[in-house]
Structures are given as C-alpha cells and as structure tokens.
Enzyme design. Structure first.
Site, PDB file in Angstrom:
ATOM      1  N   SER A   1     152.662  98.346 -36.643  1.00 28.51           N
ATOM      2  CA  SER A   1     153.615  98.436 -35.525  1.00 28.51           C
ATOM      3  C   SER A   1     154.102  99.867 -35.360  1.00 28.51           C
ATOM      4  O   SER A   1     154.181 100.622 -36.337  1.00 28.51           O
ATOM      5  CB  SER A   1     154.817  97.530 -35.807  1.00 28.51           C
ATOM      6  OG  SER A   1     155.831  97.745 -34.858  1.00 28.51           O
TER       7      SER A   1
ATOM      8  N   TYR B   1     161.908  95.214 -41.384  1.00 25.68           N
ATOM      9  CA  TYR B   1     160.660  95.204 -40.598  1.00 25.68           C
ATOM     10  C   TYR B   1     160.017  96.592 -40.591  1.00 25.68           C
ATOM     11  O   TYR B   1     158.805  96.729 -40.811  1.00 25.68           O
ATOM     12  CB  TYR B   1     160.955  94.739 -39.170  1.00 25.68           C
ATOM     13  CG  TYR B   1     159.713  94.527 -38.335  1.00 25.68           C
ATOM     14  CD1 TYR B   1     158.934  93.386 -38.490  1.00 25.68           C
ATOM     15  CD2 TYR B   1     159.321  95.466 -37.383  1.00 25.68           C
ATOM     16  CE1 TYR B   1     157.790  93.188 -37.717  1.00 25.68           C
ATOM     17  CE2 TYR B   1     158.182  95.274 -36.609  1.00 25.68           C
ATOM     18  CZ  TYR B   1     157.425  94.132 -36.783  1.00 25.68           C
ATOM     19  OH  TYR B   1     156.288  93.943 -36.017  1.00 25.68           O
TER      20      TYR B   1
HETATM   21  N1  LIG Z   1     154.996  90.963 -30.601  1.00 30.28           N
HETATM   22  C1  LIG Z   1     155.248  92.242 -30.798  1.00 30.28           C
HETATM   23  O1  LIG Z   1     155.978  92.895 -30.021  1.00 30.28           O
HETATM   24  C2  LIG Z   1     154.614  92.969 -31.958  1.00 30.28           C
HETATM   25  C3  LIG Z   1     154.649  94.376 -31.946  1.00 30.28           C
HETATM   26  C4  LIG Z   1     154.085  95.076 -33.000  1.00 30.28           C
HETATM   27  C5  LIG Z   1     153.479  94.388 -34.035  1.00 30.28           C
HETATM   28  N2  LIG Z   1     153.455  93.023 -34.029  1.00 30.28           N
HETATM   29  C6  LIG Z   1     152.832  92.346 -35.158  1.00 30.28           C
HETATM   30  O2  LIG Z   1     151.825  91.480 -34.699  1.00 30.28           O
HETATM   31  C7  LIG Z   1     151.648  90.407 -35.629  1.00 30.28           C
HETATM   32  C8  LIG Z   1     151.639  89.097 -34.873  1.00 30.28           C
HETATM   33  O3  LIG Z   1     152.910  88.921 -34.285  1.00 30.28           O
HETATM   34  P1  LIG Z   1     153.148  88.048 -32.972  1.00 30.28           P
HETATM   35  O4  LIG Z   1     153.973  88.847 -32.066  1.00 30.28           O
HETATM   36  O5  LIG Z   1     151.898  87.450 -32.499  1.00 30.28           O
HETATM   37  O6  LIG Z   1     154.139  86.927 -33.583  1.00 30.28           O
HETATM   38  P2  LIG Z   1     154.026  85.343 -33.682  1.00 30.28           P
HETATM   39  O7  LIG Z   1     153.603  84.742 -32.399  1.00 30.28           O
HETATM   40  O8  LIG Z   1     155.299  84.900 -34.301  1.00 30.28           O
HETATM   41  O9  LIG Z   1     152.817  85.129 -34.720  1.00 30.28           O
HETATM   42  C9  LIG Z   1     152.940  85.399 -36.068  1.00 30.28           C
HETATM   43  C10 LIG Z   1     151.775  84.740 -36.780  1.00 30.28           C
HETATM   44  O10 LIG Z   1     151.882  85.033 -38.185  1.00 30.28           O
HETATM   45  C11 LIG Z   1     151.777  83.808 -38.894  1.00 30.28           C
HETATM   46  N3  LIG Z   1     152.529  83.867 -40.139  1.00 30.28           N
HETATM   47  C12 LIG Z   1     153.833  84.187 -40.301  1.00 30.28           C
HETATM   48  N4  LIG Z   1     154.162  84.077 -41.588  1.00 30.28           N
HETATM   49  C13 LIG Z   1     153.049  83.686 -42.251  1.00 30.28           C
HETATM   50  C14 LIG Z   1     152.753  83.381 -43.609  1.00 30.28           C
HETATM   51  N5  LIG Z   1     153.700  83.456 -44.563  1.00 30.28           N
HETATM   52  N6  LIG Z   1     151.487  83.017 -43.939  1.00 30.28           N
HETATM   53  C15 LIG Z   1     150.542  82.917 -42.987  1.00 30.28           C
HETATM   54  N7  LIG Z   1     150.751  83.190 -41.686  1.00 30.28           N
HETATM   55  C16 LIG Z   1     151.998  83.558 -41.332  1.00 30.28           C
HETATM   56  C17 LIG Z   1     152.337  82.751 -37.948  1.00 30.28           C
HETATM   57  O11 LIG Z   1     151.776  81.480 -38.246  1.00 30.28           O
HETATM   58  P3  LIG Z   1     152.488  80.298 -39.056  1.00 30.28           P
HETATM   59  O12 LIG Z   1     153.938  80.332 -38.724  1.00 30.28           O
HETATM   60  O13 LIG Z   1     151.766  79.082 -38.577  1.00 30.28           O
HETATM   61  O14 LIG Z   1     152.204  80.604 -40.497  1.00 30.28           O
HETATM   62  C18 LIG Z   1     151.783  83.232 -36.625  1.00 30.28           C
HETATM   63  O15 LIG Z   1     150.470  82.775 -36.453  1.00 30.28           O
HETATM   64  C19 LIG Z   1     152.798  90.541 -36.645  1.00 30.28           C
HETATM   65  O16 LIG Z   1     152.318  91.156 -37.813  1.00 30.28           O
HETATM   66  C20 LIG Z   1     153.782  91.444 -35.928  1.00 30.28           C
HETATM   67  O17 LIG Z   1     154.588  92.175 -36.826  1.00 30.28           O
HETATM   68  C21 LIG Z   1     154.006  92.290 -33.015  1.00 30.28           C
END
Ligand SMILES: NC(=O)c1ccc[n+]([C@@H]2O[C@H](COP(=O)([O-])OP(=O)(O)OC[C@H]3O[C@@H](n4cnc5c(N)ncnc54)[C@H](OP(=O)(O)O)[C@@H]3O)[C@@H](O)[C@H]2O)c1
Length: 256
Positions: free
Chosen positions: A142, A155
């Site tokens: 990120s 974070y």
């Molecule tokens: N959205 C943004 O603005 C943004 C920006 C920069 C970076 N990111 C990064 O992108 C990645 C995906 O985020 P997203 O925005 O798509 O969020 P999201 O929709 O909440 O998805 C997060 C995913 O991670 C999984 N997860 C969480 N804890 C876990 C665990 N302990 N074991 C296995 N799986 C786990 C969740 O699945 P389960 O709950 O089913 O386990 C879900 O599939 C993250 O690393 C986030 O930090 C997001």
C-alpha cells in the site's frame, strides 16, 4: 505473459481486490488456488472462476497459520505440479478504536495478518520456486507503507514491513529466475474502505484498478503505485525532512 500456463496462488480471494483479480485472471484461463477464511464465498468464487474458463481450487484457511498455508500450497502443487505466481493479498485495514488507541493485541492482529501472513505465504512457495528456477512473488502492499500516516500506525507499519520484506527477498533471490512485484495502491472501493467517513483522495473504482494490478504482474514490474496522482504526492513526501512531513501529513484527515 501467457496466463493459460500459469498456476496462481491468491490469498485474500474472498472479497474486494482478491475476488476481482480472481475473476479477471480466470478469464485469461489460468489455474487458480484461492485462499481466505470464508469458505462459502470461496466456493461460490471458484464456481464463477470455472465458468469464466479457469480451473479453480479453494482453501479455507487463515494466513496467520503457517502450517495450513503450506498445506494449501502443497495441495495445489500436488495437483498441478507447480505454483508460478503467488499474490499475497490477504489483509485487513484495522481501522478501529482499538488500533487507533494502539491496543497491543489489536496492533498485533494487523501485523500478524498483513505482514506475517504474507511471510507465511512466501514461505509456502519460495523453496519450490527456487528449485524450479522460476516464479513470481506479488505483494499487495500500500502507499500507506511509504511513510507513517496519522491514525494508521498499525496498518502503515504492516505495509512498510511488507514492502521491505518483499524488497529484501528480491535482493536475496536475484539471478535465481524469480521476480518480485510490489504493488502499492492508494484508495480503492472495496469492503475494506466502505463505510469510512474520512476523506479518501483519488478513491478508485475496483474495475478501474484491476487492469493496473494485472499490468504490473504481467510486466513483472518491481514496483507499481497508483493512482499516479496520489503516488506522486506520497513519493514526494518520502524525501521531505521530518519537520515538513509532520506539518503536511499531520494535517491529513485520511486514513490508510
Ligand atoms: N482497498 C484499498 O483501498 C486498499 C489500498 C491499498 C492496499 N490494499 C490492500 O489490498 C488487500 C486486499 O484488500 P481489499 O481492499 O480487497 O479488502 P477486503 O475486501 O476486505 O479483502 C480482504 C481479503 O483478505 C482476506 N483476509 C483477511 N484476513 C485474513 C486472514 N487472517 N487469513 C486469510 N485471509 C484473510 C479476506 O478474506 P476472509 O475474511 O474470508 O478471510 C478478504 O478476502 C489488503 O492487503 C489491503 O491492505 C487495499
């Protein structure tokens, strides 16, 4: 890059970026190993990936469980012979009162999932990739990891750690046939950012962001950061002296 030959191990596949990436990669005909904790969502996603032309398997597992992550990778390798690409995407925002008040157990949870979960995922594939002399490690890090952000100590620390970890691995595996791609997105509309009331500058639609993830992976970019406007601002902040950074970032009202 020919996705049809590739076996992709994708963590955090059950929602948001992971889910959308899975569908996009499935449409290109790759074989997918989908990992997250929520089994029903993964089952449904695997069915959709197969309808889109892919072969998909799913593993209901927690990335903080190193043994379970390795078991999932082993199962995928046993069936398909190899894993070509790891996308370490599982993560949480940890945007809650406990992390903001630096409750140790809450901060630990963010670090455990975002950083150590990615370490477990890399460990589950690295030895075999080195034996094959090929493979790609992709970190979904990120822009929040470039410098500390206000209200986001856990974070920011987890993503700074993730970026540094993958960069070190890139140095350690240089010349061994592997590539390491570190992706640093800004704000994207997913369940992780939904419901936030803070300002999220240059917030991207998921559909606009997915081609950028794919391009970075296909081109084996060492680093990719987007959207470019926010990436430019954050990267400029990297060279600010502390007094100037504190003055500018201290006023920011956004969170990871
Ligand atoms: N959205 C943004 O603005 C943004 C920006 C920069 C970076 N990111 C990064 O992108 C990645 C995906 O985020 P997203 O925005 O798509 O969020 P999201 O929709 O909440 O998805 C997060 C995913 O991670 C999984 N997860 C969480 N804890 C876990 C665990 N302990 N074991 C296995 N799986 C786990 C969740 O699945 P389960 O709950 O089913 O386990 C879900 O599939 C993250 O690393 C986030 O930090 C997001």
């Amino acid at each position: 890059m020919e996705w049809k030959d590739k076996v992709v191990f994708l963590t955090g596949a059950s929602s948001g970026i992971g889910e959308a990436l899975a569908i996009a990669i499935a449409g290109k005909g790759a074989t997918l190993g989908l990992l997250a904790r929520r089994e029903e969502l993964l089952r449904d996603l695997a069915t959709r990936c197969e309808s889109a032309g892919a072969t998909a398997r799913f593993f209901s597992c927690d990335v903080t469980d190193a043994v379970a992550v390795r078991r999932a990778a082993d199962e995928l390798r046993r069936e398909f012979g190899k894993i070509d690409i790891l996308i370490a995407n599982a993560g949480i925002g940890g945007n809650n009162r406990a992390t903001r008040s630096l409750e140790p157990s809450a901060v630990k949870q963010v670090i455990d999932i975002n950083l150590l979960g990615a370490v477990n995922s890399v460990h589950a594939v690295l030895r075999e990739m080195l034996e094959h002399g090929s493979g790609q490690l992709v970190a979904i890090s990120s822009l929040a990891g470039i410098r500390g952000l206000p209200g986001s100590a856990a974070y920011s620390a987890s993503k700074a750690g993730m970026t540094a970890f993958f960069e070190s691995v890139r140095l350690d595996t240089a010349g061994k046939g592997l590539s390491v791609t570190i992706i640093q997105p800004g704000f994207i509309k997913t369940p992780l950012t939904s419901g936030r009331t803070n300002k999220m500058p240059f917030l991207m639609e998921l559909d606009d962001a997915i081609p950028m993830f794919l391009k970075a992976i296909e081109n084996k970019q060492k680093f990719a950061a987007f959207p470019w406007q926010l990436a430019a601002v954050v990267r400029a902040g990297k060279v600010f002296p502390a007094w100037l950074y504190d003055r500018v970032a201290g006023r920011a009202r956004f969170r990871e």
